[in-house]
Design a protein around this motif. Structure first.
Motif, PDB file in Angstrom:
ATOM      1  N   ALA A   1     -13.017  -5.229  11.889  1.00  0.00           N
ATOM      2  CA  ALA A   1     -12.460  -4.973  10.738  1.00  0.00           C
ATOM      3  C   ALA A   1     -11.462  -5.873  10.210  1.00  0.00           C
ATOM      4  CB  ALA A   1     -12.063  -3.464  10.688  1.00  0.00           C
ATOM      5  N   SER A   2     -11.237  -6.076   9.069  1.00  0.00           N
ATOM      6  CA  SER A   2     -10.076  -6.822   8.481  1.00  0.00           C
ATOM      7  C   SER A   2      -8.737  -6.054   8.651  1.00  0.00           C
ATOM      8  CB  SER A   2     -10.326  -7.048   6.864  1.00  0.00           C
ATOM      9  OG  SER A   2     -10.221  -5.862   6.158  1.00  0.00           O
ATOM     10  N   ASP A   3      -7.647  -6.724   8.413  1.00  0.00           N
ATOM     11  CA  ASP A   3      -6.516  -5.943   8.707  1.00  0.00           C
ATOM     12  C   ASP A   3      -6.188  -4.880   7.614  1.00  0.00           C
ATOM     13  OD1 ASP A   3      -5.608  -6.978  10.807  1.00  0.00           O
ATOM     14  OD2 ASP A   3      -4.677  -8.766   9.832  1.00  0.00           O
ATOM     15  N   MET A   4      -6.618  -5.478   6.283  1.00  0.00           N
ATOM     16  CA  MET A   4      -6.694  -4.388   4.968  1.00  0.00           C
ATOM     17  C   MET A   4      -7.379  -3.151   5.188  1.00  0.00           C
ATOM     18  SD  MET A   4      -5.245  -3.576   2.293  1.00  0.00           S
ATOM     19  CE  MET A   4      -4.325  -4.941   1.746  1.00  0.00           C
ATOM     20  N   LEU A   5      -8.649  -3.222   5.670  1.00  0.00           N
ATOM     21  CA  LEU A   5      -9.394  -2.194   6.074  1.00  0.00           C
ATOM     22  C   LEU A   5      -8.853  -1.135   6.833  1.00  0.00           C
ATOM     23  CD1 LEU A   5     -11.953  -0.618   5.438  1.00  0.00           C
ATOM     24  CD2 LEU A   5     -13.285  -1.897   7.181  1.00  0.00           C
ATOM     25  N   ARG A   6      -8.047  -1.755   7.988  1.00  0.00           N
ATOM     26  CA  ARG A   6      -7.571  -0.956   8.990  1.00  0.00           C
ATOM     27  C   ARG A   6      -6.553  -0.066   8.502  1.00  0.00           C
ATOM     28  NH1 ARG A   6      -9.102  -1.865  14.189  1.00  0.00           N
ATOM     29  NH2 ARG A   6     -10.125  -3.977  14.723  1.00  0.00           N
ATOM     30  N   ARG A   7      -5.582  -0.852   7.369  1.00  0.00           N
ATOM     31  CA  ARG A   7      -4.593  -0.066   6.754  1.00  0.00           C
ATOM     32  C   ARG A   7      -4.999   0.991   5.911  1.00  0.00           C
ATOM     33  NH1 ARG A   7      -0.646  -4.767   4.252  1.00  0.00           N
ATOM     34  NH2 ARG A   7       0.433  -2.843   3.765  1.00  0.00           N
ATOM     35  N   VAL A   8      -6.131   0.497   5.383  1.00  0.00           N
ATOM     36  CA  VAL A   8      -6.667   1.777   4.537  1.00  0.00           C
ATOM     37  C   VAL A   8      -7.193   2.861   5.006  1.00  0.00           C
ATOM     38  CG1 VAL A   8      -8.403   2.454   2.697  1.00  0.00           C
ATOM     39  CG2 VAL A   8      -7.307   0.103   2.537  1.00  0.00           C
ATOM     40  N   VAL A   9      -7.786   2.677   6.300  1.00  0.00           N
ATOM     41  CA  VAL A   9      -8.143   3.810   7.325  1.00  0.00           C
ATOM     42  C   VAL A   9      -6.895   4.477   7.698  1.00  0.00           C
ATOM     43  CG1 VAL A   9      -9.479   4.180   9.486  1.00  0.00           C
ATOM     44  CG2 VAL A   9     -10.435   2.834   7.980  1.00  0.00           C
ATOM     45  N   ASP A  10      -5.990   3.547   8.199  1.00  0.00           N
ATOM     46  CA  ASP A  10      -4.617   4.449   8.643  1.00  0.00           C
ATOM     47  C   ASP A  10      -4.246   5.231   7.678  1.00  0.00           C
ATOM     48  OD1 ASP A  10      -5.055   3.477  10.852  1.00  0.00           O
ATOM     49  OD2 ASP A  10      -3.526   1.736  10.802  1.00  0.00           O
TER      50      ASP A  10
ATOM     51  N   LEU B   1       0.706  -1.104  -0.099  1.00  0.00           N
ATOM     52  CA  LEU B   1      -0.038   0.049  -0.061  1.00  0.00           C
ATOM     53  C   LEU B   1       0.925   1.297   0.177  1.00  0.00           C
ATOM     54  CD1 LEU B   1      -2.837  -0.899   2.740  1.00  0.00           C
ATOM     55  CD2 LEU B   1      -2.995  -0.822   0.121  1.00  0.00           C
ATOM     56  N   PRO B   2       0.403   2.351  -0.754  1.00  0.00           N
ATOM     57  CA  PRO B   2       1.154   3.390  -0.757  1.00  0.00           C
ATOM     58  C   PRO B   2       1.338   4.101   0.727  1.00  0.00           C
ATOM     59  CG  PRO B   2      -0.519   3.721  -2.448  1.00  0.00           C
ATOM     60  CD  PRO B   2      -0.947   2.367  -1.581  1.00  0.00           C
ATOM     61  N   ASN B   3       2.619   4.565   0.989  1.00  0.00           N
ATOM     62  CA  ASN B   3       2.876   5.092   2.302  1.00  0.00           C
ATOM     63  C   ASN B   3       1.812   6.622   2.447  1.00  0.00           C
ATOM     64  OD1 ASN B   3       4.762   7.708   3.685  1.00  0.00           O
ATOM     65  ND2 ASN B   3       5.257   5.554   4.503  1.00  0.00           N
ATOM     66  N   ALA B   4       1.416   6.651   3.719  1.00  0.00           N
ATOM     67  CA  ALA B   4       0.455   7.733   3.990  1.00  0.00           C
ATOM     68  C   ALA B   4       1.166   9.016   3.852  1.00  0.00           C
ATOM     69  CB  ALA B   4      -0.020   7.497   5.566  1.00  0.00           C
ATOM     70  N   GLN B   5       2.479   9.299   4.205  1.00  0.00           N
ATOM     71  CA  GLN B   5       3.011  10.485   4.060  1.00  0.00           C
ATOM     72  C   GLN B   5       3.358  10.688   2.746  1.00  0.00           C
ATOM     73  OE1 GLN B   5       6.732   9.944   6.678  1.00  0.00           O
ATOM     74  NE2 GLN B   5       5.671  10.982   8.076  1.00  0.00           N
ATOM     75  N   ALA B   6       3.759   9.813   1.799  1.00  0.00           N
ATOM     76  CA  ALA B   6       4.001  10.034   0.142  1.00  0.00           C
ATOM     77  C   ALA B   6       2.525  10.372  -0.378  1.00  0.00           C
ATOM     78  CB  ALA B   6       4.430   8.929  -0.323  1.00  0.00           C
ATOM     79  N   ARG B   7       1.342   9.822   0.120  1.00  0.00           N
ATOM     80  CA  ARG B   7       0.243  10.215  -0.338  1.00  0.00           C
ATOM     81  C   ARG B   7      -0.033  11.752   0.029  1.00  0.00           C
ATOM     82  NH1 ARG B   7      -3.803   7.365  -2.326  1.00  0.00           N
ATOM     83  NH2 ARG B   7      -5.229   8.625  -1.499  1.00  0.00           N
ATOM     84  N   SER B   8       0.287  12.304   1.045  1.00  0.00           N
ATOM     85  CA  SER B   8      -0.104  13.609   1.431  1.00  0.00           C
ATOM     86  C   SER B   8       0.517  14.820   0.677  1.00  0.00           C
ATOM     87  CB  SER B   8       0.187  13.697   2.911  1.00  0.00           C
ATOM     88  OG  SER B   8       1.614  13.949   3.113  1.00  0.00           O
TER      89      SER B   8
ATOM     90  N   LEU C   1      -7.192   2.295  -3.754  1.00  0.00           N
ATOM     91  CA  LEU C   1      -6.096   3.020  -2.942  1.00  0.00           C
ATOM     92  C   LEU C   1      -4.835   3.297  -3.772  1.00  0.00           C
ATOM     93  CD1 LEU C   1      -5.253   4.395  -0.215  1.00  0.00           C
ATOM     94  CD2 LEU C   1      -4.211   2.507   0.448  1.00  0.00           C
ATOM     95  N   SER C   2      -4.301   2.204  -4.618  1.00  0.00           N
ATOM     96  CA  SER C   2      -3.302   2.444  -5.782  1.00  0.00           C
ATOM     97  C   SER C   2      -3.686   3.227  -6.833  1.00  0.00           C
ATOM     98  CB  SER C   2      -2.959   1.029  -5.997  1.00  0.00           C
ATOM     99  OG  SER C   2      -3.911   0.421  -6.901  1.00  0.00           O
ATOM    100  N   ARG C   3      -4.902   3.476  -7.077  1.00  0.00           N
ATOM    101  CA  ARG C   3      -5.408   4.201  -7.964  1.00  0.00           C
ATOM    102  C   ARG C   3      -5.679   5.702  -7.887  1.00  0.00           C
ATOM    103  NH1 ARG C   3      -4.210   0.839 -12.063  1.00  0.00           N
ATOM    104  NH2 ARG C   3      -5.036  -1.023 -12.280  1.00  0.00           N
ATOM    105  N   ARG C   4      -5.312   5.851  -6.555  1.00  0.00           N
ATOM    106  CA  ARG C   4      -5.075   7.345  -6.242  1.00  0.00           C
ATOM    107  C   ARG C   4      -6.899   8.052  -6.425  1.00  0.00           C
ATOM    108  NH1 ARG C   4      -0.345   7.701  -3.696  1.00  0.00           N
ATOM    109  NH2 ARG C   4       1.399   7.167  -5.063  1.00  0.00           N
ATOM    110  N   VAL C   5      -7.779   7.230  -5.797  1.00  0.00           N
ATOM    111  CA  VAL C   5      -9.118   7.906  -5.803  1.00  0.00           C
ATOM    112  C   VAL C   5      -9.072   8.935  -4.682  1.00  0.00           C
ATOM    113  CG1 VAL C   5     -10.283   5.886  -6.908  1.00  0.00           C
ATOM    114  CG2 VAL C   5      -9.899   6.034  -4.257  1.00  0.00           C
TER     115      VAL C   5
END
Length: 351
Positions: A135-144, A48-55, A114-118
């Motif tokens: 919640a699944s681990d993936m959903l938690r990661r997406v939320v994070d 999953l893309p890094n949250a800071q990089a996304r910001s 998430l990878s498509r940058r919606v």
């Protein structure tokens, strides 16, 4: 376990980190072969893309993702239509995904979006385990990742996300009061899976409605389905086989009602005469049934509009309060007088 990095993806794909970064950021200046290898490696490594990089991303895609529970369920089809139309009016295009009532399928869609940058996500969340709210681990990661997100129709008790839901207590109270006024005292309930917050809310509201109307709750009159037609058919057979047959039944969603009605039709049951039926979800299949089925329904247009409005507020970093819409009960000919004892399909084969 260490988080997967862009360097890990690049190594697995046999490309440079710069190339992997360009592929995963949607930069077109990459070859088709490189894109295929990088995307496959990212998926295999659960990257999953890094949250800071996304910001640091300064551009928007003007797209959002909508995940619904089951595309075959007309309730969710109508909800998806409402969300898509209101998003379009706001200048946003919508990617629609189908979880198929499955957390793993949910996770695949969310990771891809998430990878498509919606720019944001509206999600009917799929829970895990025996209790609503895991919640699944993936959903938690997406939320994070801090991507703007809103839950719609369902919630997860262990995830704090703005949500738009509907409550059933008042409408179920009206439905049970109406059944009681028609002489019904033994009312069955065909409910949904325990991991879905809507199923838990509707079961609790049903029990509360019984108590509010002076009727006793009885676990023996509750059948646990899974919001799909096959489990509704199983519930219908369970209903017919009940040694002390109830005279009425409330069904927690339309697909289960459709499955149940098919079984009852084949058994020769006269709905509204042999026993009465109330179902959640006002969909065409229930209104076209003979007789038409009494329903407890949500305003899906309002739900879709509220979900889009909430997501836009989250995207603008504005505070968003939970939205809870009220359900409504509509009486139809599927509700009739309770049959006299020994006079409701006593000759029907129990199976």
């Amino acid at each position: 376990m260490n988080a997967v990095t862009i360097k890990d993806v690049a190594h697995a794909a046999g490309v440079s980190p710069a190339t992997a970064s360009r592929v995963l950021s949607g930069n077109p200046a990459t070859s088709p072969e490189a894109r295929e290898r990088v995307e496959a490696a990212a998926k295999n490594l659960n990257f999953l893309p890094n949250a800071q990089a996304r910001s640091l991303r300064s551009t928007k895609t003007d797209t959002i993702a909508l995940l619904i529970s089951d595309v075959r369920n007309p309730y969710f089809s109508d909800l998806a239509h409402a969300v898509e139309q209101h998003a379009r009016a706001a200048g946003l295009m919508t990617f629609i995904g189908n979880a198929n009532e499955d957390a793993a399928q949910q996770d695949d869609f969310l990771a891809t979006m998430l990878s498509r940058r919606v720019d944001g996500m509206i999600v009917v969340p799929q829970g895990l385990g025996e209790q609503a709210g895991n919640a699944s681990d993936m959903l938690r990661r997406v939320v994070d990742s801090k991507i703007p997100m809103v839950f719609v129709d369902r919630t997860l008790s262990d995830v704090s996300i703005p949500h738009v839901t509907a409550e059933s207590h008042a409408a179920l109270g009206q439905a049970v009061a109406t059944l009681k006024a028609h002489g019904h005292r033994r009312i069955a309930f065909i409910g949904g899976p325990e991991h879905a917050s809507t199923a838990l809310e509707r079961h609790q509201a049903f029990d509360a409605a019984l108590e509010a109307n002076g009727l006793s709750t009885n676990p023996d009159l509750h059948f646990a389905g899974d919001f799909r037609p096959a489990s509704g058919a199983d519930g219908a057979r369970w209903f017919l086989a009940n040694e002390h047959r109830p005279t009425a039944v409330v069904i927690a969603d339309a697909p289960m009602a459709i499955g149940a009605l098919r079984v009852w039709r084949e058994a020769g049951a006269r709905i509204g005469t042999d026993f009465s039926v109330v179902s959640f979800d006002e969909v065409d299949a229930l209104l076209m049934h003979e007789p038409p089925i009494a329903t407890i329904s949500h305003d899906l247009e309002a739900m879709g509009r509220a979900a889009v409005q909430a997501l836009r507020s989250v995207m603008n970093k504005e505070a968003v309060a939970p939205v809870e819409l009220n359900s409504s009960f509509t009486l139809r000919a599927s509700v009739g007088a309770a049959p006299e004892k020994g006079n409701h399909m006593e000759g029907t084969a129990r199976s």
